[in-house]
Design a protein around this motif. Structure first.
Motif, PDB file in Angstrom:
ATOM      1  N   HIS A 117       0.851  -1.290  -0.084  1.00  0.00           N
ATOM      2  CA  HIS A 117       0.166   0.066  -0.121  1.00  0.00           C
ATOM      3  C   HIS A 117       0.562   1.077   0.321  1.00  0.00           C
ATOM      4  O   HIS A 117       0.678   2.001  -0.721  1.00  0.00           O
ATOM      5  CB  HIS A 117      -1.086  -0.418   1.110  1.00  0.00           C
ATOM      6  CG  HIS A 117      -1.654  -1.272   1.324  1.00  0.00           C
ATOM      7  ND1 HIS A 117      -3.446  -0.716   0.683  1.00  0.00           N
ATOM      8  CD2 HIS A 117      -2.378  -2.139   1.841  1.00  0.00           C
ATOM      9  CE1 HIS A 117      -3.855  -1.668   0.425  1.00  0.00           C
ATOM     10  NE2 HIS A 117      -3.696  -2.686   1.615  1.00  0.00           N
ATOM     11  N   GLY A 118       1.981   1.198   0.465  1.00  0.00           N
ATOM     12  CA  GLY A 118       2.999   2.351   1.156  1.00  0.00           C
ATOM     13  C   GLY A 118       3.181   2.417  -0.479  1.00  0.00           C
ATOM     14  O   GLY A 118       3.500   4.230  -0.662  1.00  0.00           O
ATOM     15  N   GLU A 119       4.057   1.802  -1.018  1.00  0.00           N
ATOM     16  CA  GLU A 119       4.617   2.218  -1.683  1.00  0.00           C
ATOM     17  C   GLU A 119       4.324   2.444  -3.243  1.00  0.00           C
ATOM     18  O   GLU A 119       4.445   3.373  -3.955  1.00  0.00           O
ATOM     19  CB  GLU A 119       5.760   0.837  -2.382  1.00  0.00           C
ATOM     20  CG  GLU A 119       6.317   1.263  -3.319  1.00  0.00           C
ATOM     21  CD  GLU A 119       7.872  -0.217  -3.922  1.00  0.00           C
ATOM     22  OE1 GLU A 119       7.500  -1.169  -3.025  1.00  0.00           O
ATOM     23  OE2 GLU A 119       8.681  -0.227  -4.283  1.00  0.00           O
ATOM     24  N   GLU A 121       1.403   3.904  -3.125  1.00  0.00           N
ATOM     25  CA  GLU A 121       1.327   5.404  -2.455  1.00  0.00           C
ATOM     26  C   GLU A 121       1.803   6.637  -2.804  1.00  0.00           C
ATOM     27  O   GLU A 121       1.474   7.483  -3.783  1.00  0.00           O
ATOM     28  CB  GLU A 121       0.460   5.393  -0.893  1.00  0.00           C
ATOM     29  CG  GLU A 121      -0.093   7.260  -0.270  1.00  0.00           C
ATOM     30  CD  GLU A 121      -0.352   7.360   0.708  1.00  0.00           C
ATOM     31  OE1 GLU A 121      -0.398   6.038   1.613  1.00  0.00           O
ATOM     32  OE2 GLU A 121      -0.358   8.057   0.872  1.00  0.00           O
ATOM     33  N   ALA A 122       3.057   5.970  -2.985  1.00  0.00           N
ATOM     34  CA  ALA A 122       4.123   6.795  -2.839  1.00  0.00           C
ATOM     35  C   ALA A 122       4.668   6.944  -4.025  1.00  0.00           C
ATOM     36  O   ALA A 122       4.769   7.989  -5.250  1.00  0.00           O
ATOM     37  CB  ALA A 122       6.056   6.339  -1.898  1.00  0.00           C
ATOM     38  N   ILE A 125       1.944   9.448  -6.073  1.00  0.00           N
ATOM     39  CA  ILE A 125       2.199  10.912  -5.426  1.00  0.00           C
ATOM     40  C   ILE A 125       3.286  11.471  -6.567  1.00  0.00           C
ATOM     41  O   ILE A 125       2.342  12.452  -6.974  1.00  0.00           O
ATOM     42  CB  ILE A 125       2.159  10.952  -3.390  1.00  0.00           C
ATOM     43  CG1 ILE A 125       0.978  10.620  -3.255  1.00  0.00           C
ATOM     44  CG2 ILE A 125       2.572  12.524  -3.208  1.00  0.00           C
ATOM     45  CD1 ILE A 125       1.624  10.385  -1.211  1.00  0.00           C
ATOM     46  N   ALA A 126       4.461  10.891  -6.305  1.00  0.00           N
ATOM     47  CA  ALA A 126       5.525  10.746  -7.170  1.00  0.00           C
ATOM     48  C   ALA A 126       5.520  11.189  -8.624  1.00  0.00           C
ATOM     49  O   ALA A 126       5.495  12.154  -9.825  1.00  0.00           O
ATOM     50  CB  ALA A 126       6.717  10.107  -6.832  1.00  0.00           C
ATOM     51  N   THR A 156      -3.864   9.417  -6.201  1.00  0.00           N
ATOM     52  CA  THR A 156      -3.255   8.796  -5.276  1.00  0.00           C
ATOM     53  C   THR A 156      -4.516   9.798  -4.187  1.00  0.00           C
ATOM     54  O   THR A 156      -5.783  10.407  -4.767  1.00  0.00           O
ATOM     55  CB  THR A 156      -2.273  10.399  -4.714  1.00  0.00           C
ATOM     56  OG1 THR A 156      -2.179  10.956  -3.840  1.00  0.00           O
ATOM     57  CG2 THR A 156      -2.334  11.719  -5.407  1.00  0.00           C
ATOM     58  N   CYS A 157      -4.693   9.142  -3.224  1.00  0.00           N
ATOM     59  CA  CYS A 157      -6.083   9.593  -2.041  1.00  0.00           C
ATOM     60  C   CYS A 157      -5.424  10.337  -1.039  1.00  0.00           C
ATOM     61  O   CYS A 157      -4.962   9.486  -0.046  1.00  0.00           O
ATOM     62  CB  CYS A 157      -6.576   8.424  -2.214  1.00  0.00           C
ATOM     63  SG  CYS A 157      -7.737   9.046  -1.247  1.00  0.00           S
ATOM     64  N   PRO A 158      -6.293  11.481  -0.892  1.00  0.00           N
ATOM     65  CA  PRO A 158      -7.008  11.752  -0.803  1.00  0.00           C
ATOM     66  C   PRO A 158      -6.840  13.445  -2.581  1.00  0.00           C
ATOM     67  O   PRO A 158      -7.648  13.275  -2.694  1.00  0.00           O
ATOM     68  CB  PRO A 158      -7.998  12.940   0.326  1.00  0.00           C
ATOM     69  CG  PRO A 158      -6.092  12.930   0.846  1.00  0.00           C
ATOM     70  CD  PRO A 158      -5.481  12.079   0.980  1.00  0.00           C
ATOM     71  N   GLU A 160      -3.432  15.502  -3.630  1.00  0.00           N
ATOM     72  CA  GLU A 160      -2.752  17.004  -3.514  1.00  0.00           C
ATOM     73  C   GLU A 160      -3.081  18.066  -3.483  1.00  0.00           C
ATOM     74  O   GLU A 160      -4.022  18.165  -4.448  1.00  0.00           O
ATOM     75  CB  GLU A 160      -1.041  16.472  -4.551  1.00  0.00           C
ATOM     76  CG  GLU A 160      -0.488  15.621  -3.782  1.00  0.00           C
ATOM     77  CD  GLU A 160      -0.084  14.535  -2.731  1.00  0.00           C
ATOM     78  OE1 GLU A 160       0.553  15.496  -2.231  1.00  0.00           O
ATOM     79  OE2 GLU A 160      -0.421  13.929  -2.061  1.00  0.00           O
TER      80      GLU A 160
END
Lengths: 302, 99
Positions: A117-119, A121-122, A125-126, A156-158, A160
């Motif tokens: 999940h974290g990767e 999401e990253a 965003i990137a 990306t959630c929510p 930028e």
């Protein structure tokens, strides 16, 4: 409903029945700030070369698509995070699931253990920040606001903040311009190659990969697509490698035709630093009306 | 945060003493290039900066994508932290934060 506008801020209403317009935004960042205040959900299609699409949810930027920057899918696959077979299986599973509310591609990818999940999401965003930077490298010609646009699967959630996105994009452009020392259009178009034999121990894994990808035919954008990284990091790497004189490139070709004839003209001949004017010479041509004719080389400016 | 771009992905707690993320990225790049230039091969494992008020621990996050490295940045109150334990926990956090 779509509302087109020009980058110069001159509104171009699509419908005669549209409500009275508020002051038109001057540029895309100002438009995004305005849409944030309205909690807008939809997309802004930016025209330009190449332009792109900014997806918004409640005014926050959830994704940016542009041909100038790798998509989330490209970043995941080309970087080696997810193999192509795994990606294809996830897309198939997502398509099979149909429109089930709790089954999106994000859930499928993480559920199959392809990525955390974290990767994910990253990466999402990137991708937003990198695509915004890539779009900002060329001026926007105008935009169209779409209220009923379908967002990409991976977002990306929510989302930028448009202000943060604009500030970060400006910072990146300024930092890279300072590092490069010239307009970024030059850096974006450069096709570099390794300057000399490289000692791998003197470079990080990342820099080694960039050097291997720089084959004299790829621009930083091409390198980003090839390696599955952002355009900004690729340009940053090229700038730093140039500072260490580890890359080189040929000057961009001009539109002029190649010179195949003699370059030196009599007018360019110098003796002792002074120009010698070309001398008119007489050439006798026999058999032409029985009289000689004159030809002149160079141009007599006297 | 992203090690290359300096983009901060997420933050928690009081991070006012950490510094701006892109400056941290510059610091990491400087240290990495300096180490490689000095003949120290390999990748950076961690950076620890100790100050009179704060300790700062930077720990790259292991990933399957060497082109895209994230870094965990911890700012610790010097009076309330054990640096050795913090470095160890930073490594554990880096190993689990992307999962």
């Amino acid at each position: 409903m779509s509302v087109p506008a020009s980058a110069s801020g001159v509104a171009a209403p699509a419908h005669a029945t549209a409500p009275a317009p508020s002051p038109a935004p001057r540029n895309v960042p100002a438009l995004l700030v305005k849409l944030l205040a309205e909690d807008f959900t939809g997309a802004v299609e930016v025209s330009g070369s190449p332009g792109g699409t900014i997806h918004l949810r409640l005014g926050l930027v959830i994704a940016v698509d542009t041909p100038n920057a790798p998509s989330v899918e490209t970043l995941l696959i080309r970087s080696g995070r997810i193999d192509e077979a795994g990606w294809a299986a996830a897309v198939t599973q997502r398509a099979t699931a149909g429109e089930a509310a709790d089954v999106d591609l994000n859930a499928v990818l993480t559920g199959r253990g392809l990525i955390g999940h974290g990767e994910l999401e990253a990466v999402c965003i990137a991708a937003v920040y990198d695509a915004a930077f890539a779009m900002a490298l060329s001026p926007a010609e105008g935009w169209t606001v779409h209220e009923a646009a379908v967002p990409p699967e991976l977002v990306t959630c929510p989302g930028e903040s448009p202000r943060t996105l604009a500030e970060e994009t400006t910072r990146r452009i300024n930092a890279l311009t300072q590092a490069w020392g010239a307009p970024l259009a030059e850096l974006a178009a450069v096709r570099c190659r390794p300057a000399a034999r490289i000692d791998p121990g003197a470079l990080s894994t990342r820099r080694q990969a960039v050097l291997l990808a720089a084959n004299g035919r790829r621009t930083p954008r091409d390198i980003a697509f090839f390696l599955g990284c952002g355009v900004f990091p690729a340009m940053q790497d090229i700038a730093r490698l140039r500072a260490r004189r580890l890359v080189e490139w040929e000057a961009p070709r001009t539109a002029a035709l190649p010179i195949t004839a003699r370059v030196t003209t009599p007018a360019e001949v110098q003796v002792g630093g002074t120009h010698i004017l070309p001398r008119r010479t007489r050439r006798d041509r026999h058999g032409e009306n029985g009289a000689g004719s004159e030809t002149t080389e160079g141009k007599d400016s006297s | 945060m992203d090690e290359v771009t300096g983009l901060a992905y997420r933050s928690a707690g009081d991070f006012s003493g950490v510094g701006r993320p892109h400056e941290i990225a510059e610091l990491i790049a400087l240290i990495t290039e300096g180490l490689h230039g000095a003949g120290a091969p390999g990748e950076l494992e961690s950076v620890v900066v100790t100050g009179s008020r704060l300790h700062e621990v930077l720990h790259p996050v292991p990933s399957r994508a060497p082109m895209n490295t994230a870094v965990v940045v911890l700012a610790l109150d010097r009076e309330r932290s054990n640096l050795a334990l913090a470095v160890r926990e930073a490594a554990d956090l880096a190993g689990s934060i992307l999962i």
